[in-house]
Design an enzyme around this catalytic site. Structure first.
Site, short mmCIF file in Angstrom:
data_model
loop_
_atom_site.label_atom_id
_atom_site.label_comp_id
_atom_site.label_asym_id
_atom_site.label_seq_id
_atom_site.Cartn_x
_atom_site.Cartn_y
_atom_site.Cartn_z
N CYS A 138 2.91 42.99 -13.44
CA CYS A 138 3.35 41.88 -14.28
C CYS A 138 2.17 41.02 -14.76
O CYS A 138 1.40 41.46 -15.60
CB CYS A 138 4.41 41.05 -13.57
SG CYS A 138 5.29 39.95 -14.68
N HIS A 142 8.69 44.87 -12.11
CA HIS A 142 8.45 44.55 -10.69
C HIS A 142 8.98 45.67 -9.79
O HIS A 142 10.19 45.72 -9.53
CB HIS A 142 9.14 43.23 -10.34
CG HIS A 142 8.45 42.05 -10.93
ND1 HIS A 142 7.48 41.34 -10.26
CD2 HIS A 142 8.57 41.47 -12.15
CE1 HIS A 142 7.04 40.36 -11.03
NE2 HIS A 142 7.69 40.42 -12.18
N GLU A 165 8.70 45.90 -6.67
CA GLU A 165 9.05 45.37 -5.35
C GLU A 165 10.49 44.86 -5.27
O GLU A 165 11.03 44.69 -4.18
CB GLU A 165 8.07 44.24 -4.97
CG GLU A 165 8.15 42.96 -5.81
CD GLU A 165 7.34 43.01 -7.11
OE1 GLU A 165 7.04 44.12 -7.58
OE2 GLU A 165 7.06 41.93 -7.67
#
Ligand code: XMP
Length: 511
Positions: free
Chosen positions: A80, A168, A170
């Site tokens: 990001c 993202h 994660e």
């Protein structure tokens, strides 16, 4: 030697801890450090991940990290903000997005035969959360993936192991996020997946032995998971040189002091139980204000602990059960260069005059990892699954002033509630539960008699970290049984209510 696998440089994203969680789930060790305070041994790490950030790379005060030394020498994954940073400062162009790029998206294009995307197909869902977008890729970049709204969703730099993604990986909503991290860390960076509870125990024990030698260490046990696991680790490392102190402040759950002390002794710990109930209750006498109660308890704890520690001849270390989220919080990106790691303690820190060196064997692991480490050392599963319990104990669940009689009533009520949760198989579905004694009497009727007695509230919440919480939808049948039992068995209580407030705006404890 501790493993040095992955260094995560934090640019302030709310998701940075999640990156660490995902990496650890892959059995790979990682550490989070603020971008403006990288560790001195940054070069020892095998790969670097740059996190997201709430900032814009175009802003004047954009977080800046000079990675010219590592770029090209080490595998880098820029997420990001990290990806935008790479683009903005290396010949690309970053501009505000035309459309809001937040939420789920799907990869509409993936370049073929890229290790980074192996086992991931077009259509894979990813999570976007950004307001700037990469309009032009940096010099030497090769486009790896796009979504319908974000053309430059992933790229790599030719001739380097430098990868960048706008989304993202994660966040759980990125369905192949963990696989992507695995592709990068294992297949590209060549990191072995050897970080396990057992390996943690092994390395930590040998590090503790090296650091502590024949020194004596004192540790305050609380009955909770963190201090118990820390104690067992230290015990494994230094045996009888670990002196544990378990203080009864008179505000623990019913029979907790005796049963937990027995359990600790059964585990072979060198533990001393100190019953200081009278001292604490005395210090609390006449105090109604919640913060003053906390202070009185904190100060009494320091006095008791200090008295006991002084009885251990030649003790030079104080062990604490600090865990990784506390450490990360205390060295946050915004903490500034002089921010120090807080000395975390349940009841308000320890005095400087103790002059003990601090050892924190759990400071690099997360709560669920603490539980797994405990399990791998054979700690009883019931102890590891215990609900969190506040340091000031029942004192902050007795609204208003505290008397021995109120403590007795609340202990009885709490025991019925907690045992009931266990009997009904609900205990492990609840993050934290307890009873609160309210400072009101209400009218009731028992037999033909009018009663005017205490009201108790029951509270059970779901949460992951205590920062936010939802009340638990406990079965009516269960609540009915518990309420009957409490009113029938606990003298002095004639009314039970169930707390249906979420946090926020309420808090978990009433005080
Ligand atoms: P609140 O009431 O702030 O609680 O929503 C969040 C979590 O923190 C615990 N808590 C405390 N723990 N000392 C502690 O060690 C305290 O003074 C204290 N106050 C609240 C609470 O039990 C919950 O898990």
């Amino acid at each position: 030697m501790q493993q040095h696998d992955v260094l995560i440089l934090d640019f302030g994203s709310q998701y940075t801890q999640l990156i660490a969680r995902r990496v650890r789930e892959l059995n790979i060790y990682c550490e989070i450090h603020p971008y403006n305070k990288p560790p001195a041994n940054a070069n020892d790490f095998k790969a670097i991940i740059l996190s997201g950030s709430p900032s814009s790379v175009r802003a004047e005060n954009a977080p800046h990290f000079d990675f010219s030394e590592i770029r090209g020498n080490k595998p880098i994954l820029a997420v990001c903000y990290g990806a935008q940073y790479l683009a903005h400062f290396s010949g690309g162009n970053v501009a505000p997005s035309n459309t809001r790029e937040y939420g789920r998206a799907n990869l509409s294009y993936i370049k073929e035969n890229e290790i980074f995307f192996s086992r991931i197909s077009e259509g894979s869902q990813v999570w976007m959360s950004h307001s700037d977008t990469i309009k032009e890729l940096p010099t030497g970049a090769i486009l790896l993936a796009s979504t319908s709204d974000v053309e430059n969703a992933a790229f790599r730099i030719e001739g380097e192991d430098t990868y960048a993604i706008q989304f993202h990986p994660e966040v759980y909503h990125s369905t192949d996020g963990k696989r992507l991290l695995e592709n990068f860390l294992v297949n590209i960076a060549g990191i072995a997946q050897t970080w396990t509870s057992d390996s943690f125990v092994e390395t930590t024990v040998s590090e503790l032995q090296e650091t502590l030698g024949n020194d004596k260490v004192v540790l305050g046990l609380s009955g909770g998971v963190d201090s118990s696991v820390a104690a067992v680790l230290l015990h494994k490392a230094i045996g009888k040189n670990l002196y544990c102190i378990f203080v009864n402040n008179g505000l623990l759950r019913k029979n907790e002091f005796e049963s937990v002390l027995n359990q600790y002794e059964g585990m072979g710990l060198n533990v001393k139980g100190v019953d200081a109930s009278a001292r604490f209750l005395n210090a609390l006498s006449g105090i109604s204000d919640p913060e003053k109660k906390r202070k009185a308890i904190g100060n009494s704890f320091i006095d008791v602990f200090d008295d006991e520690a002084h009885k251990i001849e030649g003790v030079t270390w104080l062990a604490q059960g600090t865990i990784y989220p506390d450490v990360i919080e205390s060295v946050s990106v915004n903490g500034g260069p002089s921010a120090t790691i807080k000395s975390h303690h349940n009841v308000g820190g320890l005095p400087d005059f103790m002059k003990l060196k601090i050892v924190e064997p759990l400071r690099m692991i997360f709560k669920d990892e603490v539980r797994r480490v405990g399990a791998s050392m054979g700690i009883d599963s019931e102890l590891l699954a215990r609900h969190p319990f506040p340091g000031p104990g029942l004192a902050i669940r007795i609204l208003g002033n505290i008397t021995p009689e109120k403590v007795r009533i609340l202990q009885e009520v709490d025991a019925i509630f907690i045992n009931g949760l266990k009997e009904y198989g609900l205990y492990n579905k609840v993050w934290q539960a307890g009873a609160i004694l309210l400072p009101v009497n209400s009218v009731g009727v028992m037999g033909d008699e009018r009663t005017y007695e205490k009201v108790v509230a029951l509270r059970a919440v779901e949460s992951t970290d205590g920062m936010t919480a939802d009340w638990v939808n406990l079965p009516y049948e269960f609540l009915q049984k518990i309420s009957n039992q409490i009113i029938n068995k606990v003298k002095g209580v004639n009314r039970v209510v169930y707390d249906i407030s979420s946090k926020p705006p309420a808090t978990i404890e009433w005080e």
